[in-house]
Write a protein that holds these residues in place. Structure first.
Motif, PDB file in Angstrom:
ATOM      1  N   ILE A   1       0.773  -1.315  -0.052  1.00 22.73           N
ATOM      2  CA  ILE A   1      -0.084  -0.007   0.090  1.00 22.73           C
ATOM      3  C   ILE A   1       0.813   1.500   0.093  1.00 22.73           C
ATOM      4  O   ILE A   1       0.510   2.241  -0.636  1.00 22.73           O
ATOM      5  N   ALA A   2       2.060   1.064   0.872  1.00 23.31           N
ATOM      6  CA  ALA A   2       2.933   2.471   0.838  1.00 23.31           C
ATOM      7  C   ALA A   2       3.453   2.732  -0.564  1.00 23.31           C
ATOM      8  O   ALA A   2       3.568   3.865  -0.913  1.00 23.31           O
TER       9      ALA A   2
ATOM     10  N   LEU B   1       2.135   1.581  -3.433  1.00 27.37           N
ATOM     11  CA  LEU B   1       1.143   1.904  -4.722  1.00 27.37           C
ATOM     12  C   LEU B   1       0.753   3.510  -3.997  1.00 27.37           C
ATOM     13  O   LEU B   1       0.216   3.920  -5.279  1.00 27.37           O
ATOM     14  N   SER B   2       1.057   4.035  -3.131  1.00 22.78           N
ATOM     15  CA  SER B   2       0.542   5.327  -2.860  1.00 22.78           C
ATOM     16  C   SER B   2       1.540   6.573  -2.868  1.00 22.78           C
ATOM     17  O   SER B   2       1.268   7.431  -2.564  1.00 22.78           O
ATOM     18  N   ASP B   3       2.626   6.007  -3.000  1.00 23.27           N
ATOM     19  CA  ASP B   3       3.978   6.986  -3.022  1.00 23.27           C
ATOM     20  C   ASP B   3       4.072   7.447  -4.418  1.00 23.27           C
ATOM     21  O   ASP B   3       4.247   6.774  -5.565  1.00 23.27           O
TER      22      ASP B   3
ATOM     23  N   SER C   1       0.684   2.599  -9.306  1.00 18.84           N
ATOM     24  CA  SER C   1      -0.364   2.565  -8.643  1.00 18.84           C
ATOM     25  C   SER C   1      -1.500   1.433  -9.196  1.00 18.84           C
ATOM     26  O   SER C   1      -1.301   0.909 -10.163  1.00 18.84           O
TER      27      SER C   1
ATOM     28  N   HIS D   1      -5.962   0.021  -8.680  1.00 15.63           N
ATOM     29  CA  HIS D   1      -7.457   0.477  -8.246  1.00 15.63           C
ATOM     30  C   HIS D   1      -7.495  -0.249  -6.840  1.00 15.63           C
ATOM     31  O   HIS D   1      -8.376   0.266  -5.861  1.00 15.63           O
TER      32      HIS D   1
ATOM     33  N   LEU E   1      -7.499   1.841  -3.771  1.00 13.37           N
ATOM     34  CA  LEU E   1      -6.683   2.752  -3.853  1.00 13.37           C
ATOM     35  C   LEU E   1      -6.950   4.090  -4.622  1.00 13.37           C
ATOM     36  O   LEU E   1      -6.695   5.026  -4.454  1.00 13.37           O
ATOM     37  N   VAL E   2      -7.706   3.541  -5.832  1.00 13.63           N
ATOM     38  CA  VAL E   2      -8.271   4.628  -6.817  1.00 13.63           C
ATOM     39  C   VAL E   2      -9.279   4.456  -7.343  1.00 13.63           C
ATOM     40  O   VAL E   2      -9.686   3.070  -7.488  1.00 13.63           O
TER      41      VAL E   2
ATOM     42  N   ALA F   1      -5.236   4.608 -13.302  1.00 16.71           N
ATOM     43  CA  ALA F   1      -4.106   4.125 -12.012  1.00 16.71           C
ATOM     44  C   ALA F   1      -2.879   3.973 -13.290  1.00 16.71           C
ATOM     45  O   ALA F   1      -2.953   3.698 -14.346  1.00 16.71           O
TER      46      ALA F   1
END
Length: 196
Positions: free
Chosen positions: A8-9, A11-13, A19, A21, A33-34, A40
């Protein structure tokens, strides 16, 4: 990645420039996430059929797995529900459910040889492996089936086999060409919309 928090970290950076979805961990927890309506960055410079910008024309689902371990039962059940919902919301046919290894051969190998494509094909959530044999030109057969990236012909054959013949080796044969012919037939029934 095995660890969902690390995944998650990453894919969110924004600096990672990657990234998706959704992320599904081994316990079956689904993290959005998206929004599906937004782009994405999960496919990189992938291509499938006439689509040259897979990121703008797909919904990316990442699975916590290092590529070597079996996929957890809870994770596969969660993926089944997520895929069913995505397919229904966006009217996506099974032939358009692909892995990263399909759209980016040579660069990506996920979901890998341990992923149970047969299960998802049986449920109508992915294209089944066509039967039969055929003859013809491998490069043209790969392109007609959807393998249109700039990767080498060897990388495209490896991607096809990773999904449809994970234990095959050696040069392309009539079975590979039979699978490609069947996949091309599915694509012709349900063509992928072209884009720039």
């Amino acid at each position: 990645m095995r660890c969902p928090e690390r995944a998650i970290a990453r894919l969110s950076d924004p600096e990672a420039e990657v990234s998706a979805h959704y992320l599904i961990d081994r316990q079956g927890r689904v993290v959005r996430l998206v929004p599906e309506s937004e782009r994405a960055w999960h496919a990189g410079a992938g291509a499938w059929g006439p689509v040259r910008d897979v990121n703008s024309h797909s919904i990316g689902v990442e699975l916590c797995n290092d590529g070597q371990m079996p996929f957890a039962h809870a994770q596969m059940n969660a993926l089944q529900l997520v895929l069913r919902g995505i397919k229904a919301r966006w009217s996506i046919p099974a032939a358009r459910v692909i892995g990263h290894s399909d759209c980016a051969p040579g660069r990506k190998v996920d979901p890998g040889p341990r992923f149970d494509w047969t299960r998802f094909a049986r449920l109508g959530l992915a294209a089944p492996t066509p039967g039969g044999e055929a003859e013809g030109d491998l490069q043209n057969a790969l392109a007609r089936a959807g393998y249109t990236s700039n990767a080498s012909i060897e990388a495209k054959l490896a991607a096809l086999r990773l999904r449809h013949r994970p234990h095959a080796s050696g040069p392309a044969d009539s079975r590979d060409l039979g699978i490609l012919k069947g996949l091309a037939g599915q694509a012709a029934i349900d063509p992928v919309p072209a884009n720039g």
